[in-house]
Design a protein around this motif. Structure first.
Motif, PDB file in Angstrom:
ATOM      1  N   LEU A 274       0.833  -1.214   0.000  1.00  0.00           N
ATOM      2  CA  LEU A 274       0.000   0.000   0.000  1.00  0.00           C
ATOM      3  C   LEU A 274       0.864   1.260   0.000  1.00  0.00           C
ATOM      4  CD1 LEU A 274      -2.816  -1.018   2.517  1.00  0.00           C
ATOM      5  CD2 LEU A 274      -2.884  -1.053   0.008  1.00  0.00           C
ATOM      6  N   GLY A 275       1.924   1.241   0.788  1.00  0.00           N
ATOM      7  CA  GLY A 275       2.825   2.395   0.849  1.00  0.00           C
ATOM      8  C   GLY A 275       3.500   2.671  -0.482  1.00  0.00           C
ATOM      9  N   TRP A 276       4.005   1.637  -1.141  1.00  0.00           N
ATOM     10  CA  TRP A 276       4.681   1.833  -2.428  1.00  0.00           C
ATOM     11  C   TRP A 276       3.704   2.219  -3.514  1.00  0.00           C
ATOM     12  CZ3 TRP A 276       9.373   3.168  -2.601  1.00  0.00           C
ATOM     13  CH2 TRP A 276      10.282   2.710  -1.656  1.00  0.00           C
ATOM     14  N   ARG A 277       2.481   1.698  -3.461  1.00  0.00           N
ATOM     15  CA  ARG A 277       1.466   2.119  -4.445  1.00  0.00           C
ATOM     16  C   ARG A 277       1.155   3.609  -4.284  1.00  0.00           C
ATOM     17  NH1 ARG A 277      -3.091  -2.672  -4.522  1.00  0.00           N
ATOM     18  NH2 ARG A 277      -1.952  -4.100  -5.875  1.00  0.00           N
ATOM     19  N   ALA A 278       0.995   4.034  -3.040  1.00  0.00           N
ATOM     20  CA  ALA A 278       0.704   5.447  -2.778  1.00  0.00           C
ATOM     21  C   ALA A 278       1.872   6.324  -3.224  1.00  0.00           C
ATOM     22  CB  ALA A 278       0.411   5.652  -1.296  1.00  0.00           C
ATOM     23  N   ARG A 279       3.076   5.900  -2.914  1.00  0.00           N
ATOM     24  CA  ARG A 279       4.263   6.674  -3.322  1.00  0.00           C
ATOM     25  C   ARG A 279       4.356   6.757  -4.843  1.00  0.00           C
ATOM     26  NH1 ARG A 279       8.740   9.159  -2.075  1.00  0.00           N
ATOM     27  NH2 ARG A 279      10.759   8.627  -2.979  1.00  0.00           N
ATOM     28  N   SER A 280       4.118   5.636  -5.502  1.00  0.00           N
ATOM     29  CA  SER A 280       4.151   5.613  -6.963  1.00  0.00           C
ATOM     30  C   SER A 280       3.140   6.591  -7.552  1.00  0.00           C
ATOM     31  CB  SER A 280       3.878   4.193  -7.464  1.00  0.00           C
ATOM     32  OG  SER A 280       3.807   4.159  -8.869  1.00  0.00           O
ATOM     33  N   ALA A 281       1.928   6.578  -7.008  1.00  0.00           N
ATOM     34  CA  ALA A 281       0.883   7.483  -7.497  1.00  0.00           C
ATOM     35  C   ALA A 281       1.266   8.944  -7.253  1.00  0.00           C
ATOM     36  CB  ALA A 281      -0.446   7.157  -6.827  1.00  0.00           C
ATOM     37  N   ASP A 282       1.788   9.243  -6.074  1.00  0.00           N
ATOM     38  CA  ASP A 282       2.205  10.614  -5.755  1.00  0.00           C
ATOM     39  C   ASP A 282       3.308  11.087  -6.701  1.00  0.00           C
ATOM     40  OD1 ASP A 282       0.403  10.685  -3.673  1.00  0.00           O
ATOM     41  OD2 ASP A 282       1.920  10.358  -2.112  1.00  0.00           O
ATOM     42  N   LEU A 283       4.281  10.224  -6.946  1.00  0.00           N
ATOM     43  CA  LEU A 283       5.400  10.595  -7.818  1.00  0.00           C
ATOM     44  C   LEU A 283       4.944  10.728  -9.268  1.00  0.00           C
ATOM     45  CD1 LEU A 283       8.154   8.360  -6.239  1.00  0.00           C
ATOM     46  CD2 LEU A 283       8.072  10.861  -6.210  1.00  0.00           C
ATOM     47  N   ALA A 284       4.026   9.893  -9.687  1.00  0.00           N
ATOM     48  CA  ALA A 284       3.514   9.991 -11.058  1.00  0.00           C
ATOM     49  C   ALA A 284       2.804  11.328 -11.266  1.00  0.00           C
ATOM     50  CB  ALA A 284       2.578   8.821 -11.351  1.00  0.00           C
ATOM     51  N   ARG A 285       2.101  11.779 -10.236  1.00  0.00           N
ATOM     52  CA  ARG A 285       1.425  13.080 -10.332  1.00  0.00           C
ATOM     53  C   ARG A 285       2.419  14.231 -10.331  1.00  0.00           C
ATOM     54  NH1 ARG A 285      -2.321  10.428  -7.081  1.00  0.00           N
ATOM     55  NH2 ARG A 285      -1.371  11.168  -5.168  1.00  0.00           N
ATOM     56  N   ALA A 286       3.615  13.991  -9.801  1.00  0.00           N
ATOM     57  CA  ALA A 286       4.633  15.049  -9.719  1.00  0.00           C
ATOM     58  C   ALA A 286       5.196  15.404 -11.087  1.00  0.00           C
ATOM     59  CB  ALA A 286       5.759  14.632  -8.780  1.00  0.00           C
TER      60      ALA A 286
END
Length: 76
Positions: A26-38
């Protein structure tokens, strides 16, 4: 000297490992999504986070199969 672990303790350890893998996923999925939006300046970091998430997803599937055999064969 090797510790002897009974089946109940082994199952508890596997379940703790499964819970840990789930939290990491869950943590890596959230991080991936946040970074993709960046945006594109974080594309490499987003790809790395996605890869790590996939690794935890694989670990989770294996641990699920140990705890509940045949579960991964069910349609999701």
């Amino acid at each position: 000297m090797t510790d002897v672990v009974d089946s109940d303790e082994l199952l508890r350890r596997i379940q703790r490992a499964r819970a840990c893998a789930h939290e990491e996923l869950l943590g890596w999925r959230a991080r991936s999504a946040d970074l993709a939006r960046a945006g594109t300046e974080r594309a490499d970091d987003a790809r790395d986070a996605r890869t790590r998430g996939l690794a935890y997803e694989a670990v989770l599937r294996v641990l699920d199969e140990i705890v509940t055999p045949g579960r991964s064969a069910e349609p999701q």
